[in-house]
Each structure stands twice: as structure tokens, then as C-alpha cells.
Design a protein around this motif. Sequence first.
Motif, PDB file in Angstrom:
ATOM      1  N   ILE A 141       0.809  -1.125  -0.056  1.00  0.00           N
ATOM      2  CA  ILE A 141       0.061  -0.150  -0.055  1.00  0.00           C
ATOM      3  C   ILE A 141       0.682   1.276  -0.079  1.00  0.00           C
ATOM      4  O   ILE A 141       2.163   1.222   0.612  1.00  0.00           O
ATOM      5  CB  ILE A 141      -0.950   0.021   1.306  1.00  0.00           C
ATOM      6  CG1 ILE A 141      -1.956   1.155   1.162  1.00  0.00           C
ATOM      7  CG2 ILE A 141      -0.320   0.010   2.322  1.00  0.00           C
ATOM      8  CD1 ILE A 141      -3.098   0.816   2.262  1.00  0.00           C
ATOM      9  N   LYS A 142       0.483   2.283  -0.564  1.00  0.00           N
ATOM     10  CA  LYS A 142       1.051   3.634  -0.776  1.00  0.00           C
ATOM     11  C   LYS A 142       0.064   4.643  -0.173  1.00  0.00           C
ATOM     12  O   LYS A 142      -1.125   4.558  -1.086  1.00  0.00           O
ATOM     13  CB  LYS A 142       1.645   3.604  -1.879  1.00  0.00           C
ATOM     14  CG  LYS A 142       2.366   5.190  -2.041  1.00  0.00           C
ATOM     15  CD  LYS A 142       2.863   5.571  -3.682  1.00  0.00           C
ATOM     16  CE  LYS A 142       3.642   6.885  -3.690  1.00  0.00           C
ATOM     17  NZ  LYS A 142       3.997   6.865  -4.886  1.00  0.00           N
ATOM     18  N   MET A 143       0.314   5.519   0.862  1.00  0.00           N
ATOM     19  CA  MET A 143      -0.586   6.457   1.253  1.00  0.00           C
ATOM     20  C   MET A 143       0.060   7.821   0.907  1.00  0.00           C
ATOM     21  O   MET A 143       1.238   7.919   1.834  1.00  0.00           O
ATOM     22  CB  MET A 143      -1.117   6.091   2.423  1.00  0.00           C
ATOM     23  CG  MET A 143      -2.220   4.826   2.467  1.00  0.00           C
ATOM     24  SD  MET A 143      -2.521   4.400   3.938  1.00  0.00           S
ATOM     25  CE  MET A 143      -1.296   3.692   5.127  1.00  0.00           C
ATOM     26  N   GLU A 144      -0.493   8.922   0.735  1.00  0.00           N
ATOM     27  CA  GLU A 144       0.171  10.146   0.680  1.00  0.00           C
ATOM     28  C   GLU A 144      -0.887  11.098   1.304  1.00  0.00           C
ATOM     29  O   GLU A 144      -2.296  11.323   0.636  1.00  0.00           O
ATOM     30  CB  GLU A 144       0.661  10.670  -0.673  1.00  0.00           C
ATOM     31  CG  GLU A 144       1.734  10.014  -1.240  1.00  0.00           C
ATOM     32  CD  GLU A 144       2.469  10.240  -2.236  1.00  0.00           C
ATOM     33  OE1 GLU A 144       1.915  11.432  -2.824  1.00  0.00           O
ATOM     34  OE2 GLU A 144       3.490   9.784  -2.760  1.00  0.00           O
ATOM     35  N   PHE A 145      -1.086  11.905   2.118  1.00  0.00           N
ATOM     36  CA  PHE A 145      -1.666  12.801   2.581  1.00  0.00           C
ATOM     37  C   PHE A 145      -1.170  14.370   2.747  1.00  0.00           C
ATOM     38  O   PHE A 145       0.027  14.492   2.877  1.00  0.00           O
ATOM     39  CB  PHE A 145      -2.075  12.558   4.020  1.00  0.00           C
ATOM     40  CG  PHE A 145      -3.076  11.156   4.051  1.00  0.00           C
ATOM     41  CD1 PHE A 145      -4.380  11.043   3.803  1.00  0.00           C
ATOM     42  CD2 PHE A 145      -2.398   9.984   4.445  1.00  0.00           C
ATOM     43  CE1 PHE A 145      -4.932   9.943   3.529  1.00  0.00           C
ATOM     44  CE2 PHE A 145      -2.968   9.005   4.182  1.00  0.00           C
ATOM     45  CZ  PHE A 145      -4.268   8.840   3.945  1.00  0.00           C
ATOM     46  N   ASN A 146      -1.788  15.402   2.503  1.00  0.00           N
ATOM     47  CA  ASN A 146      -1.648  16.563   2.769  1.00  0.00           C
ATOM     48  C   ASN A 146      -2.402  17.011   4.162  1.00  0.00           C
ATOM     49  O   ASN A 146      -3.438  16.898   4.106  1.00  0.00           O
ATOM     50  CB  ASN A 146      -2.069  17.672   1.605  1.00  0.00           C
ATOM     51  CG  ASN A 146      -1.300  17.169   0.336  1.00  0.00           C
ATOM     52  OD1 ASN A 146      -0.021  17.082   0.272  1.00  0.00           O
ATOM     53  ND2 ASN A 146      -2.125  17.012  -0.755  1.00  0.00           N
ATOM     54  N   MET A 147      -1.253  17.668   5.012  1.00  0.00           N
ATOM     55  CA  MET A 147      -1.784  17.880   6.174  1.00  0.00           C
ATOM     56  C   MET A 147      -1.727  19.222   6.765  1.00  0.00           C
ATOM     57  O   MET A 147      -1.059  20.076   6.231  1.00  0.00           O
ATOM     58  CB  MET A 147      -1.154  17.397   7.244  1.00  0.00           C
ATOM     59  CG  MET A 147      -1.039  15.647   7.011  1.00  0.00           C
ATOM     60  SD  MET A 147      -2.485  14.638   7.378  1.00  0.00           S
ATOM     61  CE  MET A 147      -2.873  15.173   9.067  1.00  0.00           C
TER      62      MET A 147
END
Length: 572
Positions: A141-147
Motif C-alpha cells: 500500500i502507498k498513502m500520501e496525505f496533505n496535512m
Amino acid sequence: MNIFIRITCYCCTMLFMLLVFTGATYAEGKPLFSDFTPSTTWVMDSNSGVKLLVLTSKPEGDEGIVYDWVGGSLNGYAQGEGIVKEYKKGIVTCFYKGSFVRGKMQGHFIGKVFGANEGSIEWNCIDGNLTGKLALVSAKIKMEFNMENNKISSGLISMPDENSTIEIKCANGQVISAKMNFANGSYEGGFNRNGMNGRGILKTTDGTIYEGEFLNNNKHGKGKLIFPNGKVYIGDFVEGEITGDGTLYDSAGKIIGQGRWEKSKLVESTPAANDPVAYYTRGLTYEQNSKNDLALADYNHAIEMDPKCIEAYKYRGRLYEKIKKYDLAIADYSSILKNDPNHGSAYVSRGECYRVTGRIDLAIADFNQALAINPNDVNAYIKRGELFAAHKQNDVALADLNRAVELEKSNIPFALYSRAKLLKNMGRYEDAFEDYKHALRNAPHDIVVYFERGNLYEEMRQYDLAIADYSKGIEIYPIVANGYQKRGAAYGKSGQYDLAAGDYRKALQLKIASSTLNMTFFNLAQALELTEQQEEAATYYQEALKYGLLDKWKAKAESRLSGEWNSYKEWM
């Protein structure tokens, strides 16, 4: 079969066990999100007591987690660049390195998590708050978030092995919309912690497309559903089902169902003006719901609009047969034949009405004509064979039914049923059993076969086998009173009177043919009498007499009501 993003994590590991796919296919009604509120909490190094602010989904902390800080300190707080190690029950769950100012994370952090989703992690902090990029990359899995200040503003999650992605947008830390691709389709539209909510478009790989309102991951509200075969439904949905007001169109755009629906079934039709098809279609719906008067009115209206509407005559004729108005049914089938002299099934239906009303020569003539039109008409052979069998013309009956069995392609082996009955009446029990066996291979869940074979076992006094067949039929369809009546009789004949009474009581709780009430009450009374419950038995003997009994049963019931209990001691 669902995308399920679960937020059940703690400390640093929280972020990367917080968004865990448990599948990459869509299933309606399944929740997609649990709460995801990344936060920070103060903890202490387990050895030095240095305080530092770490990442968590539990602001109150988690007693099962301990930390080691490898780096400097200032006034008891982590200071400068260092490494944080997180332990659960003595096992390292993750570590990361970066800079701390007065115990708070500051700048870029990188690290690694261990366990089911082992991979690399990185994020950015300003004064201890998650701000900027937050990411996990693992084999699965690959997860990218802008916080923004510990809240997600947008993100992208992908599972390369499953060919699945989800792109989310947030407001104030809450997911408000999503664009998803998964193994069996895609979705784009409103979204929140419970999944699809608001308006959206859902497509599945079989060609189904839904555009409309969602609630908690279900189609709910107003929407348009396009089926793989090109049919289209526009109207109301409730919890994923077609329920409420709506219209169903065929692939050419013609209305084929309009009105009120319940769980994809049209329960109250609203026909279009001057459309006989719509009227007889609504009539069918009324008939299926036992509203025969309304059905008949619609069939009549369809015929008034189109006096040559064969389907309307067919359905009205069938309804007349059902309510035993055979002459009216014959008139309708004759109207079909006037408009279409080669309508073979109309000859068969009219012939059956002639048979029931005792006009045997006319019945045979109609069956013959149907076979002249179509020499492979299975139903005509069955009906003619049954007529011959009823008049003890066994050889010609068997010839017809043999031919019907050869031709029959239906999953429901009607010809085998009829031939088995004939063979039983001819005393060819082994052949009859073979037909029942063959029928059950074709239709293993057909209760009629079990009941018919049970009858044959009962006639042969093989009551245990009869009871087994009746029980199987009841197991398949437990709301049919006839099954309990049959098994009750077998129990009674085999001396199991308590069980017999139970079955007859159950039968009386269900929808029961009025013509069988007399013997149901009588047999229940017998079972109660034979289990020494004479007072209640007398009540049911009295009920049985109200519905009429043949002489020998009548004599037993009357003797009991007169107080005489010594005669007719056995089960009758």
C-alpha cells in the motif's frame, strides 16, 4: 468484498495502520471509514524521563506503548535531532528520526514501521503540528496525505497489487468527497467516514451504472440505475433497494414498469394512458398480490383499448381459470384463436378448461390441434397424457408422457411428475421411484417431488421414508400448510401422535385450503384423543363436523361428541 479504511492505531504506528485496506472490491452497505483524527500526545522516555510530543490517534495516550529517545534534551524536554523508538510489549513497532524543539516535532521526519504493513514513513511538522506531506510506502500500500495543523486536507491511497486507488478531499479534517477505482468498479462523489454519502456516480465492471444519492454507502434517495442489459430505472431508492416511486424503461426507452416499488418489485403500477401493455402489466402485479378484482379490471381495460391484445386475453383467461370461471376462460382463449389460429398454447389452455368441465372430446380435439401446430409441444403431451390417465387409458397416456419426458427441457420436470403418478397407479412402483429420483436430480429443491414421493412411500406403509421426504419439503419451503398436513398424517399412521398433533397445529397457523380444513381438524382431534387429551379433542371434532365429513369419519366425530370414546380406537 469492500474497501474498508480503518483507523485503529496508536502513537506513530497509528498513521500507518490507520488506513488499512481489507479488500479492494466494492460491496454496497459496508462502512469504509472509521474515525481518523491524527493528533499528538506528550510521553516520557522510559529510561531518562525526557518529555516529548509524539504522533498518535489517542490524545490520551496508550498505556501499552513505551518510548526511547536517543538524542539531546533541554530542561527535561527532547531537543535537537534524534531518534524515537516505539515499543509494544517489548517489540519495536516503529522508529523515526527528526528534530525536536522544546519537546515538539519540528521539520521533516523519516522512519520505518514494522508489522503487517511494514514500510517507510515520512511527515512534516511545525511546532508539533502535522503540516504538509505525510506518507507511508509499503509493499502492499502507498498513502500520501496533505496535512494542515493535524488535519487531512486531501490524500491518495493506492494498492498496486489490487489495482485500486482512493483519492480523498477533506474539509476541517473530515472527508467530504472521494474518487475511487477498485477491482470491480469505480466511484466519484460525496464521501465521509461512513463511505459514499451525498451525490455520486458508481460504476461496476459488469456494466451497471448508478448516478444519484447515497447514504452510508448505500444507494438511497433519488437516482438513476442503468443495468447491464440496457434497462434503466429512474426513481427512489431505500438502503440500496429500488423502493418508492419510479419508472423502469427497456433498452429502447419504452416504459415497462411504473409506479410504487418495494425491494425491486413493482407492487402498485401506474399505467400510462392508452397503453394496454401497461394495464395488463399492472394487472399481473395485482394478481401476484392476490388482488384479483383489481387485476380483472386492468385486463378488461387493456382489452377495451385493444380488442386484439392477445396477452391481455391470455392473462384474463388464466385468472378466470384460477377463480374457476371456466366458461369465461374458454371464451378468452377462443378470442386468442380468432386473432391467431396457430396459437398452440391457447389450444392447450382451452383444452384444459374443457377437461376440467368434463367436455373430454373437445379437450382431446384441442390438445390434438396444439400438437398439429407444434409436434414438440411438451405441455400438450402432458395434458393429453394426464387426461388419458384419468380415464384409465394407461397405454396411450404412457406413450404421451414418455414423449413429453423426451422433449422436456424445463428445469422443472413436469412430465416426470405426471409419468411417475401414472406409473404409481399402474403398480410400477420401482419405475415411479426412478422418475422421482430423476426429477430430483433436475430440481433438487422442488417440494412437489418430495411430497409426491412421500405419498408413494406412505401408500407402501414405509412411513419413516415418507416422513423424511415430507420433512425435506418442509425444510425447503416451511410456510406451506400441505407439507405439515402430509407429515402429520404419516406421524399419525405410524403411531407418533404427539408429533402428528404438532404438525396439524402448525398447518392451521398457515394459509390452508378450505377444502382440507375438515380432515385437518379431524386428524388433530384424533392425535389429541390418542394422547389422552379428550376435552381438547372434542373441540376439534366439533370443528371438523362444521366443515363436513364422510360417513365413517363423521360417525367417529359424532360418537365423541355424544360422550362415547370406546369405539374407533385406532387412527383412521
